[in-house]
Write an enzyme that holds these catalytic residues in place. Structure first.
Site, PDB file in Angstrom:
ATOM      1  N   PHE A 158       1.174  -0.929  -0.133  1.00 13.22           N
ATOM      2  CA  PHE A 158      -0.551  -0.013   0.019  1.00 13.22           C
ATOM      3  C   PHE A 158       0.888   0.980  -0.224  1.00 13.22           C
ATOM      4  CE2 PHE A 158      -2.691  -3.038   1.977  1.00 13.22           C
ATOM      5  CZ  PHE A 158      -4.492  -2.774   1.131  1.00 13.22           C
ATOM      6  N   ASP A 159       0.945   2.392  -0.531  1.00  9.58           N
ATOM      7  CA  ASP A 159       0.920   3.256  -0.849  1.00  9.58           C
ATOM      8  C   ASP A 159       0.076   4.176   0.539  1.00  9.58           C
ATOM      9  OD1 ASP A 159       1.618   6.454  -0.468  1.00  9.58           O
ATOM     10  OD2 ASP A 159       0.058   6.681  -1.439  1.00  9.58           O
ATOM     11  N   LYS A 160       0.753   4.725   1.864  1.00 17.04           N
ATOM     12  CA  LYS A 160      -0.128   4.900   2.634  1.00 17.04           C
ATOM     13  C   LYS A 160      -0.713   6.470   3.285  1.00 17.04           C
ATOM     14  CE  LYS A 160       2.611   7.248   6.392  1.00 17.04           C
ATOM     15  NZ  LYS A 160       1.236   8.446   6.888  1.00 17.04           N
TER      16      LYS A 160
END
Length: 402
Positions: A322-324
């Site tokens: 994931f991209d946070k």
């Protein structure tokens, strides 16, 4: 709930009430068989009139073997066998199942439609008189200069030829932080202009723009079928006519072999029962509906899935990266604490909040929210947003840099 769904629901309820009245008439009142037949036929048409119409239309189109055809054949056969309550009950339960299916599909479709809000409604262009007018994005050709004002969606892909601004790209990229845009930068349709006025030279027609292609992917997601759906489609193609043929054989072969033609009505009833039980509608509908419901449910949460084949692939996923920001977190800032040296915390917050008053940056919004008091715009003079650096303003006759 749509008007069409409400209308179908009211018809099902009316049919159920009539069916209960017919059953009471059969059990409690001594009436002739003809009266019962008429009462159950009226109820049957109330409940299943659209199924009869749909089956007839499909036969005219050459699409004979479907669940509507099987339901009509089975229920008409039940009437011919004097099994009136069974004929009406089968159609009633079928219609209830169909209603729940339509309700689920409608909810999923509405969720997908809500996600389609990224589509721009208009584009601002200069006419022959040099006036700025709003036109349909479909009418804008490549190379046209369009003007995008603060708060508007960028209607077409292109290059910024004048102006600077910040763009909200969250709907397309998931990135919660605004993207700073300068002259010469490429911009894509569907993003929201947050601050400055920009002029964009279009590089693509609306049909080829980023937002159109995203919408097309989602709207046509049902065409990208999973292996399960492809299998069940092929299966139903051969299964339905096979069931009909077996039912016909079941009605005629046993009486011929047994040489007992008086038992024909018994075997006909068994064939009709087999036809109803073997109706593939639940099997054929359940798998596509499950995937469609999954895509609609994901759309409700703001997640775009391009087809059921991608949804099926998630079952075999072992690792997710994931991209946070904007994915696992919302990207909404909040002032946690204030560290001040040589100045009171409240005074520092007041000055910064006034300096950030005209900015739409998420951090600026969080500072103004933390200040939570009315901004006195009279003490703010000559505010300027320095792209990529911050804010300069004169407050209380002092130069403030944030």
């Amino acid at each position: 709930m749509t008007k069409k769904l409400k209308k179908r629901l009211y018809r099902i309820i009316a049919g159920a009430v009539c069916y209960a009245a017919c059953m009471a008439l059969e059990k409690l009142v001594p009436v002739s068989n003809n009266v019962l037949l008429i009462a159950f036929l009226v109820t049957y048409f109330i409940i299943g009139g659209d199924v009869l119409k749909g089956a007839a239309q499909n036969i005219i189109k050459g699409q004979i073997f479907d669940e509507k055809f099987l339901m009509v054949i089975a229920t008409i056969g039940a009437f011919l066998s004097s099994q009136y309550p069974e004929a009406v009950a089968v159609m009633l339960f079928y219609q209830i199942g169909e209603w729940f299916q339509s309700y689920a599909v409608n909810k999923s479709r509405r969720s997908i439609k809500d996600l389609m809000d990224i589509r721009p409604d208009y584009a601002n262009v200069y006419n022959e008189a040099g006036e700025l007018v709003s036109v349909d994005p479909d009418e804008v050709s490549i190379g046209t200069t369009i003007v995008v004002k603060p708060g508007e969606k960028i209607p077409l892909d292109g290059e910024v030829i004048k102006g600077e601004t910040s763009l909200d790209t969250m709907a397309l990229t998931g990135e919660s932080l605004p993207r700073e845009i300068h002259t010469g930068d490429e911009v894509i349709s569907g993003c929201i202009n947050l601050s400055g006025v920009i002029e964009v030279k279009t590089s693509k027609e609306f049909g080829e723009s980023t937002v159109s292609r995203i919408l097309e992917l989602v709207e046509n997601s049902s065409s990208r079928k999973s292996k399960s759906e492809n299998f069940i489609t092929k299966f139903a193609k051969y299964y339905t006519p096979t069931v009909v043929i077996i039912a016909v054989l079941l009605a005629f072969i046993p009486p011929i072999i047994l040489k007992d033609f008086n038992a024909f009505s018994v075997w006909l009833y068994r064939a009709l029962s087999f036809l109803v039980v073997s109706c593939p509608c639940a099997l054929v509908i359940s798998i596509p509906l499950s995937f469609f419901g999954g895509i609609g449910g994901a759309s409700k949460m703001g997640i775009l899935i391009k087809g059921s084949n991608y949804l099926e692939a998630l079952a075999n996923t072992e690792t997710v990266v994931f991209d946070k920001t904007g994915t696992l977190t919302e990207g909404i800032f909040e002032v946690q604490d204030i560290y001040a040296k040589g100045i009171e915390k409240d005074e520092l917050l007041r000055i910064v909040a006034h300096a950030e008053n005209y900015s739409n940056h998420p951090i600026a919004k969080s500072v103004k929210k933390a200040y939570n008091k009315e901004i006195d715009e009279n003490i703010i003079k000559n505010p300027q947003e320095l792209s990529g650096k911050g804010i300069w303003a004169r407050i209380d006759e002092k130069d403030i840099l944030v």
